[in-house]
Write an enzyme that holds these catalytic residues in place. Sequence first.
Site, mmCIF file in Angstrom:
data_model
loop_
_atom_site.group_PDB
_atom_site.id
_atom_site.type_symbol
_atom_site.label_atom_id
_atom_site.label_comp_id
_atom_site.label_asym_id
_atom_site.label_seq_id
_atom_site.Cartn_x
_atom_site.Cartn_y
_atom_site.Cartn_z
ATOM 1 N N GLY A 5 7.372 5.194 8.404
ATOM 2 C CA GLY A 5 6.537 6.376 8.587
ATOM 3 C C GLY A 5 6.706 6.943 9.983
ATOM 4 O O GLY A 5 7.790 6.855 10.569
ATOM 5 N N GLU A 24 3.799 7.436 15.629
ATOM 6 C CA GLU A 24 2.406 7.220 16.009
ATOM 7 C C GLU A 24 1.755 6.120 15.162
ATOM 8 O O GLU A 24 1.131 5.193 15.682
ATOM 9 C CB GLU A 24 1.671 8.549 15.808
ATOM 10 C CG GLU A 24 0.394 8.648 16.565
ATOM 11 C CD GLU A 24 -0.344 9.937 16.195
ATOM 12 O OE1 GLU A 24 0.164 10.718 15.345
ATOM 13 O OE2 GLU A 24 -1.431 10.130 16.744
ATOM 14 N N THR A 25 1.933 6.218 13.841
ATOM 15 C CA THR A 25 1.324 5.216 12.968
ATOM 16 C C THR A 25 2.035 3.871 13.133
ATOM 17 O O THR A 25 1.383 2.819 13.132
ATOM 18 C CB THR A 25 1.349 5.690 11.495
ATOM 19 O OG1 THR A 25 0.748 6.979 11.431
ATOM 20 C CG2 THR A 25 0.594 4.756 10.592
ATOM 21 N N GLY A 26 3.344 3.911 13.322
ATOM 22 C CA GLY A 26 4.095 2.668 13.552
ATOM 23 C C GLY A 26 3.559 1.929 14.766
ATOM 24 O O GLY A 26 3.410 0.702 14.763
ATOM 25 N N LYS A 50 0.852 -1.191 0.000
ATOM 26 C CA LYS A 50 0.000 0.000 0.000
ATOM 27 C C LYS A 50 0.888 1.241 0.000
ATOM 28 O O LYS A 50 1.540 1.560 0.980
ATOM 29 C CB LYS A 50 -0.921 0.052 1.229
ATOM 30 C CG LYS A 50 -2.003 1.115 1.033
ATOM 31 C CD LYS A 50 -2.542 1.699 2.282
ATOM 32 C CE LYS A 50 -1.741 2.803 2.889
ATOM 33 N NZ LYS A 50 -1.612 4.043 2.084
ATOM 34 N N GLU A 74 10.405 1.336 10.608
ATOM 35 C CA GLU A 74 11.426 2.378 10.389
ATOM 36 C C GLU A 74 10.714 3.703 10.579
ATOM 37 O O GLU A 74 9.889 4.096 9.763
ATOM 38 C CB GLU A 74 11.988 2.198 8.972
ATOM 39 C CG GLU A 74 13.347 2.816 8.829
ATOM 40 C CD GLU A 74 13.235 4.225 8.340
ATOM 41 O OE1 GLU A 74 13.114 5.121 9.202
ATOM 42 O OE2 GLU A 74 13.255 4.433 7.121
ATOM 43 N N GLU A 112 -1.020 7.638 0.289
ATOM 44 C CA GLU A 112 -2.103 8.190 -0.528
ATOM 45 C C GLU A 112 -1.650 9.372 -1.384
ATOM 46 O O GLU A 112 -2.208 9.644 -2.437
ATOM 47 C CB GLU A 112 -3.306 8.590 0.340
ATOM 48 C CG GLU A 112 -2.981 9.370 1.599
ATOM 49 C CD GLU A 112 -2.706 8.470 2.806
ATOM 50 O OE1 GLU A 112 -1.981 7.463 2.646
ATOM 51 O OE2 GLU A 112 -3.187 8.790 3.903
ATOM 52 N N GLU A 166 11.001 15.260 15.461
ATOM 53 C CA GLU A 166 11.265 15.301 14.027
ATOM 54 C C GLU A 166 10.414 16.394 13.370
ATOM 55 O O GLU A 166 9.194 16.371 13.463
ATOM 56 C CB GLU A 166 10.889 13.928 13.453
ATOM 57 C CG GLU A 166 11.313 13.715 12.042
ATOM 58 C CD GLU A 166 11.082 12.261 11.594
ATOM 59 O OE1 GLU A 166 10.004 11.714 11.861
ATOM 60 O OE2 GLU A 166 11.998 11.696 10.974
ATOM 61 N N CYS A 224 13.915 10.429 6.564
ATOM 62 C CA CYS A 224 13.980 9.838 7.907
ATOM 63 C C CYS A 224 15.370 9.999 8.509
ATOM 64 O O CYS A 224 15.527 10.197 9.698
ATOM 65 C CB CYS A 224 13.573 8.376 7.850
ATOM 66 S SG CYS A 224 14.417 7.477 6.557
HETATM 67 P P1 NAD Z 1 2.249 8.191 8.394
HETATM 68 O O1 NAD Z 1 3.156 7.429 9.267
HETATM 69 O O2 NAD Z 1 0.843 8.395 8.910
HETATM 70 O O3 NAD Z 1 2.119 7.489 6.952
HETATM 71 C C1 NAD Z 1 3.024 6.550 6.418
HETATM 72 C C2 NAD Z 1 2.261 5.432 5.730
HETATM 73 O O4 NAD Z 1 1.405 4.791 6.668
HETATM 74 C C3 NAD Z 1 1.332 5.876 4.588
HETATM 75 O O5 NAD Z 1 1.303 4.869 3.582
HETATM 76 C C4 NAD Z 1 -0.032 5.943 5.254
HETATM 77 O O6 NAD Z 1 -1.101 5.786 4.351
HETATM 78 C C5 NAD Z 1 0.058 4.760 6.187
HETATM 79 N N1 NAD Z 1 -0.853 4.832 7.349
HETATM 80 C C6 NAD Z 1 -1.355 5.944 7.956
HETATM 81 N N2 NAD Z 1 -2.149 5.598 8.981
HETATM 82 C C7 NAD Z 1 -2.149 4.248 9.030
HETATM 83 C C8 NAD Z 1 -2.771 3.297 9.896
HETATM 84 N N3 NAD Z 1 -3.565 3.661 10.894
HETATM 85 N N4 NAD Z 1 -2.523 1.982 9.680
HETATM 86 C C9 NAD Z 1 -1.709 1.584 8.686
HETATM 87 N N5 NAD Z 1 -1.105 2.434 7.831
HETATM 88 C C10 NAD Z 1 -1.324 3.754 8.005
HETATM 89 O O7 NAD Z 1 2.942 9.567 8.091
HETATM 90 P P2 NAD Z 1 2.319 10.962 7.617
HETATM 91 O O8 NAD Z 1 1.073 11.326 8.388
HETATM 92 O O9 NAD Z 1 2.198 10.906 6.147
HETATM 93 O O10 NAD Z 1 3.501 11.962 8.039
HETATM 94 C C11 NAD Z 1 3.568 12.445 9.378
HETATM 95 C C12 NAD Z 1 4.980 12.442 9.903
HETATM 96 O O11 NAD Z 1 5.503 11.118 9.870
HETATM 97 C C13 NAD Z 1 5.992 13.242 9.088
HETATM 98 O O12 NAD Z 1 5.934 14.596 9.352
HETATM 99 C C14 NAD Z 1 7.286 12.602 9.528
HETATM 100 O O13 NAD Z 1 7.691 13.122 10.759
HETATM 101 C C15 NAD Z 1 6.895 11.151 9.697
HETATM 102 N N6 NAD Z 1 7.279 10.359 8.498
HETATM 103 C C16 NAD Z 1 8.416 9.657 8.572
HETATM 104 C C17 NAD Z 1 8.827 8.931 7.481
HETATM 105 C C18 NAD Z 1 10.102 8.139 7.527
HETATM 106 O O14 NAD Z 1 10.767 8.019 6.505
HETATM 107 N N7 NAD Z 1 10.425 7.547 8.653
HETATM 108 C C19 NAD Z 1 8.079 8.917 6.309
HETATM 109 C C20 NAD Z 1 6.871 9.628 6.263
HETATM 110 C C21 NAD Z 1 6.495 10.346 7.386
#
Ligand code: NAD
Length: 481
Positions: A227, A230-232, A174, A249, A177, A383, A283
């Site tokens: 990502g 929080e989402t991790g 996935k 990561e 978006e 970050e 990252c």
């Molecule tokens: P995110 O972590 O929400 O999104 C990353 C991925 O996870 C996307 O594909 C998204 O669709 C998916 N996702 C979102 N919510 C999910 C859920 N509940 N369950 C499963 N998958 C889900 O990141 P974001 O909101 O796009 O960005 C916010 C912050 O995250 C950025 O400002 C940055 O600090 C951090 N970020 C870090 C990295 C990295 O390389 N480590 C990459 C993107 C964002």
Amino acid sequence: MKILQNYVNGKWVNASAREKISVNAPSSGEQIIFSPRSKLADINSAVDAASGAFEGEKWKSFKPHERGAILYEMANMIRESSEELANLETLDTGKPLSQARSDVEAAARYFEYYAGAADKVFGETIPVEPGILDYTIREPVGVTAHIIPWNYPLQVASRSCAAAIATGNTVVMKPAEDTPLTAVKLAEMFDRTALPDGVFNLVMGYGAEAGAALSAHPFVNHITFTGSVETGSAVMTAAARNIVPVTLELGGKSPNLVFADCDQDLAAKWVVKSILQNAGQTCSAGSRLLIESSVKDAFLKKVLERMEKVVIGPGEEDPDIGPILNGTQYERIEEFMKMVYDEGGTFLIGGAREVVAGYEGGYYFQPTVIDGLSSHSKLAREEVFGPVLSVFSFDSEEEAIRLANGTEYGLVTGIWTKDIARGHKVAEKVKAGQIFINNYGAGGGIQMPFGGYKKSGFGREKGLEALRNYTQLKNVAVRVY
Ligand code: NAD
């Protein structure tokens, strides 16, 4: 306007609900295309396809080197379409064209690297007792889920799916978006190979819907996520319910430690590059600069001279830095900037939005350097994900190490010194998954294990180490006499 399609079980399909997501160009803010807003039903069909392909005879009958051959083919196709892919990545992410070109080459190298590794994943024999032959086999885990971020879409997608396919797994991917375009190209390329239907599946949608459904799916056997923390944590919670391993990561607040004896011109060049690459939306961005006090003014002068020359503009014009992904990410950066004075900081350069003529709909941010912050401030620990560098100084090696380790993250650390013994000693004491001494990101990192300490996550991607994510170990003990 066109709506992209998911790729499931070897076919291009519409999402079940026929709802769509607008995909916009960060450079101008203009809409490019729609992607499908997939939901649980779409995730279910993709996981069913991946599960069926994993259990089916066709994929199982592939010899390891035949899996490798498909990945070599992918590497070749990526190189043949490199300009098209780089242009798409720039359109989708806003990053400068030359950075997108490097990403495309890195993607090809991931495919080629794991192609070569496919027939070199083996177990061991273990001495137990006379008459017993004990051996281990590394088997694929099954259906692997890949949740991809928007900052390096093609690179991150390539590195994880190539390792998973090399080891005989099946994939449900996935993309973020905001940035699905190059993932669709990968699916088109897989479609041209002899990869059996269902081995690679692509489903687009929102994180909270499609991503959450994929993370919670009971037939997924491993999840790779890049990502936010929080989402991790949400992904890991969902995986925990199914006792499924995850590779996370989650970014960082990576420091460059600049000692007085270093090659200051070289260090200044990389300090600037490491925070400005992809407008700081990386990252592993070097977002903290820790300088030995005796050279602070002289070193900062070199950094600021470089920052002043930076060209900001749309990725298509190949500037030094392109736009921030979207308004939401821009507002996050702005919130951090509002804290600067309250947290005791001052701007040495930048700190504001840059309006680029003809691209007023894009969110551009000036290269920013902030001095004077307390090491306990939010800006020193969290970050920002923008071209924002926070500066701190130290008087001893111990203080440098304490500052370096002073956040909840631990992804990358740069150490700049001509005293190589000190370089090793500091490397030993710094809590981070990747340390660079007198360089930052040598060789593009394809072969080097990459991942975090602390809240930067766990598990390692890249290099041969990543193959462990996608294999499980079976021990077989045989009485032979
Ligand atoms: P995110 O972590 O929400 O999104 C990353 C991925 O996870 C996307 O594909 C998204 O669709 C998916 N996702 C979102 N919510 C999910 C859920 N509940 N369950 C499963 N998958 C889900 O990141 P974001 O909101 O796009 O960005 C916010 C912050 O995250 C950025 O400002 C940055 O600090 C951090 N970020 C870090 C990295 C990295 O390389 N480590 C990459 C993107 C964002």
